[in-house]
Design an enzyme around this catalytic site. Structure first.
Site, PDB file in Angstrom:
ATOM      1  N   ASP A 260       0.876  -1.154   0.000  1.00 18.36           N
ATOM      2  CA  ASP A 260       0.000   0.000   0.000  1.00 18.36           C
ATOM      3  C   ASP A 260       0.927   1.221   0.000  1.00 18.36           C
ATOM      4  OD1 ASP A 260      -3.155   0.648   1.719  1.00 18.36           O
ATOM      5  OD2 ASP A 260      -2.102   1.760   0.140  1.00 18.36           O
TER       6      ASP A 260
HETATM    7  C1  GLC Z   1      -4.387   4.252  -0.063  1.00 14.95           C
HETATM    8  C2  GLC Z   1      -5.264   3.070   0.166  1.00 14.95           C
HETATM    9  C3  GLC Z   1      -5.265   2.105  -0.976  1.00 14.95           C
HETATM   10  C4  GLC Z   1      -5.111   2.856  -2.282  1.00 14.95           C
HETATM   11  C5  GLC Z   1      -3.738   3.500  -2.287  1.00 14.95           C
HETATM   12  C6  GLC Z   1      -3.494   4.301  -3.564  1.00 14.95           C
HETATM   13  O1  GLC Z   1      -3.808   4.718   1.081  1.00 14.95           O
HETATM   14  O2  GLC Z   1      -5.135   2.358   1.381  1.00 14.95           O
HETATM   15  O3  GLC Z   1      -6.493   1.371  -0.924  1.00 14.95           O
HETATM   16  O4  GLC Z   1      -5.241   1.963  -3.376  1.00 14.95           O
HETATM   17  O5  GLC Z   1      -3.541   4.330  -1.166  1.00 14.95           O
HETATM   18  O6  GLC Z   1      -4.374   5.391  -3.622  1.00 14.95           O
END
Ligand code: GLC
Length: 687
Positions: A260
């Site tokens: 993430d």
């Molecule tokens: C975020 C989320 C994830 C998302 C990523 C990119 O913090 O937890 O679900 O896909 O960042 O935006």
């Protein structure tokens, strides 16, 4: 000439010019086996080429959420990633704002969810997005989680079926899916910091927080899995050996694990099994290069990382032809909007309908008062955060109802709130009050109550009109202090851009409300499993998952706590009966058949649900969802529904053996219309 054109084309990040093999990049457009093409390319990759493949370019990736950069010399196109599980997000225009994933789950219809995924896969591809950052399949451990709207609810079996359908839909359009967030990510408070450490039993991990990831990986083969912000039993998810070895060794996941955003903690994560760091190479950039240079990082691991990424890029044809996508492309359409409307209608859960006040009948209703800010321009059609999709338009409830009412010569008037609203309700045949509660990533809810003024408005309207209907736009369960005072309650979730047309079709009976709850609605927060701060949102010693496997309805059933509305609940405008339950066991598996009949006067849809109860010795929840099937039936029609139960339907995780076990004994096979309404039961003895 072709080779040079290819190099120039790729250098611009635009597609290789043709699908013909290329003398400089013979892996492009080749018909050789995928593994050979990957090997051929990797032979030409330097260490620097390989390191450049395993992290993103940071904020320059905009408008994409993340980008692995192009490698012109080797004809490797850029890999472009964008959110999310509810549609093409990240600010892209001319896309379809679908209903929230919790609404998709509320349809209990995998075929419809696959079409939902197809829309996202097709629109992502049209925008030049290679990887869709979805689905979100985390379990709703507590209804205060700010991202409940983004999930498929509290049950791993339902989440698994919905996740499979979504991934198959997205990837069938040539877009990679990235199932997230692996794993045990169930709150926003203290996310991505060690103090948010989830202290969770092995059995709860295996039976609640992991099994649906296994099913999705096994059945839908997602290109990537996103490791989560959670710390699990002391180790961060993106470098948690238990999680990553379970995924890659036990489940033999062949794709790539992506962090993430900002969730990679160090180069150790890559050693443990992380393959790609997003959004940039804070750990897997220079620090990885340095670790490699001093022989402190295994080159074979780096090769495996790159091989996993390239294998998926070849699998999805990124070396076979021009990328059709254009960031400015108009990818939404009337067809996609129509499916969004279908999902919103089929997700609508009719929770209460006294005296059949619904559907609105023009023979008894001449005037409808539409009340509440949530019915007008302030309609809440989506949740907040990375999954947020910008709609081309929104059909508000007021617009949808006003248009539909014309066809029935029913008068419609609107008032947002206050005395005017109450007065309008008093003089109308029916009052429909719209109430919303906003949810977003990055913030958990402190309560599951609607705003006080909203509860007061509903109560005031109900006091002057016995035919008061409440329509809720929430992403998760809410309390309803007025529930006994109103005639009908509908949970419409965050329904997306076609909200007004969908809710009008349900209110006027053009469509049967097909939704069933993917999450329990407790009577109050006093009833939820997390009874103290140590359980939610945690203390400096972490978050104690003390409830173990008893999450959601498993908790309420085991504790004999009567919820406001149970998991799987939802009414129809007609009525259904279940009969003729047959169970045939075949060793440790079984086939279960049942009749579902529409015994009412209108067509409608029912979701036949099958739950299994284990022998006492299993110390399991009283019942667990192990099968469901949605059926659409005309009046008088009967469907014969068949469920196939494999060994997993009777298994529990044994913490001594560290393995699945099926206890000998009598199992209860229960079938009905919700976790709390299971009129048919049979016993199955397993030796
Ligand atoms: C975020 C989320 C994830 C998302 C990523 C990119 O913090 O937890 O679900 O896909 O960042 O935006």
């Amino acid at each position: 000439v072709l080779g040079v054109a290819a190099l120039v084309a790729v250098a611009l990040g635009t597609p290789t010019p043709s699908a013909r093999a290329d003398e400089h990049c013979p892996w492009v457009g080749s018909t050789r086996p995928r593994a050979e093409r990957v090997a051929q390319l990797m032979e030409r990759m330097t260490t620097a080429d390989r390191v450049r493949m395993v992290s993103g370019i940071g904020l320059e990736a905009a408008p994409f959420g993340g980008v692995i950069p192009v490698n012109a010399r080797l004809c490797i196109p850029a890999l472009e990633l964008a959110d999310g599980p509810a549609g093409v997000a990240n600010g892209f225009a001319d896309v379809t704002q679908l209903p929230a994933p919790i609404a998709a789950a509320a349809t209990w219809d995998p075929d419809l969810v696959e079409r939902y995924g197809e829309i996202i896969g097709r629109e992502a591809r049209g925008k030049g997005i290679d990887v869709n950052l979805g689905p979100t399949v985390n379990i709703v451990r507590d209804p205060r989680w700010g991202r409940t709207f983004e999930t498929y609810g509290e049950d791993p079996y339902l989440s698994g079926r919905m996740g499979v359908a979504y991934v198959e839909g997205v990837q069938g359009q040539g877009t990679m899916a990235m199932v997230k967030h692996y794993a045990v990510y169930n709150q926003e408070t203290n996310r991505n910091v060690a103090v948010g450490d989830a202290v969770v039993s092995e059995r709860a991990l295996r039976e609640v927080y992991l099994p649906h990831f296994d099913v999705i990986v096994d059945e839908a083969a997602p290109a990537s899995v996103m490791c989560s912000y959670a710390t699990v039993n002391g180790e961060h998810a993106c470098q948690n050996p238990l999680l990553l070895e379970t995924l890659k060794s036990e489940w033999a996941f062949p794709g790539f694990v992506t962090s993430d955003w900002y969730a990679a903690q160090s180069v150790d994560a890559a050693a443990a099994g992380l393959d790609v760091e997003m959004p940039a190479g804070f750990s897997l950039g220079t620090p990885l290069e340095q670790a490699l240079a001093r022989g402190a990082f295994p080159r074979l691991r780096l090769d495996d990382m790159v091989r996993r990424i390239l294998t998926q890029m070849f699998r999805f044809g990124m070396f076979d032809g021009p990328d059709p996508g254009q960031q400015a492309a108009m990818v939404t359409s009337a067809v996609h909007a129509g499916i969004a409307r279908d999902v919103a209608a089929q997700a609508t859960v009719l929770l209460k309908n006294d005296d059949a006040v619904l559907p609105l009948d023009s023979s008894t209703v001449d005037s409808v008062a539409v009340i509440g800010a949530a019915a007008g321009p302030g309609a809440l059609t989506r949740g907040g955060g990375s999954s947020q999709v910008d709609p081309p338009y929104v059909v508000t409830p007021l617009e949808g109802i006003a248009e539909r009412a014309q066809a029935s010569a029913v008068a419609v008037e609107y008032a947002a709130d206050g005395p005017d609203a109450v007065a309008l309700a008093a003089q109308s045949d029916v009052a429909v009050v719209f109430a919303a509660l906003h949810e977003t990533e990055l913030a958990d809810l402190s309560t599951i109550d609607l705003a006080e003024e909203v509860d007061r408005l509903i109560a005031a309207v109900a006091a002057v009109n016995p035919r008061t209907i409440v329509v809720l736009n929430t992403g998760s369960p809410v309390t309803m202090p007025w529930v006994d005072e109103v005639a009908a309650v509908i949970e419409a979730w965050y329904p997306g851009q076609e909200y007004g047309s969908a809710i009008a079709s349900v209110l006027f009976g053009d469509v049967d409300p097909g939704g069933r709850l993917p999450v329990t609605f407790p009577r109050s927060l006093d009833d939820v499993p997390a009874s103290g701060p140590e359980h939610w949102p945690g203390t400096d010693r972490g978050v104690e998952y003390a409830e173990g496997v008893f999450v959601g309805y498993r908790w309420y059933d085991a504790r004999g706590v009567d919820p406001l509305f149970p998991f799987g609940a939802g009414l129809s405008y007609t009525t259904f009966a279940f009969d003729d339950l047959r169970v045939r066991s075949e060793g440790a598996t079984a086939t279960v058949e049942v009749n579902v009949s529409n015994i009412g006067a209108r067509a409608g849809s029912e979701v036949a649900q099958l739950y299994v109860g284990y022998p006492d010795r299993s110390d399991a929840p009283p019942r667990q969802l192990r099968g469901f099937e949605r059926v659409e039936l005309e009046p008088g029609e009967t469907a014969r529904v068949t469920f196939r139960l494999d060994e997993g339907a009777f298994a529990r995780w044994d913490e001594q053996a560290h393995d699945w076990m099926v206890d000998p004994g009598d199992y209860r096979i229960m079938v009905g219309s919700s976790s709390a309404d299971l009129p048919l039961e049979a016993r199955l003895h397993l030796p």
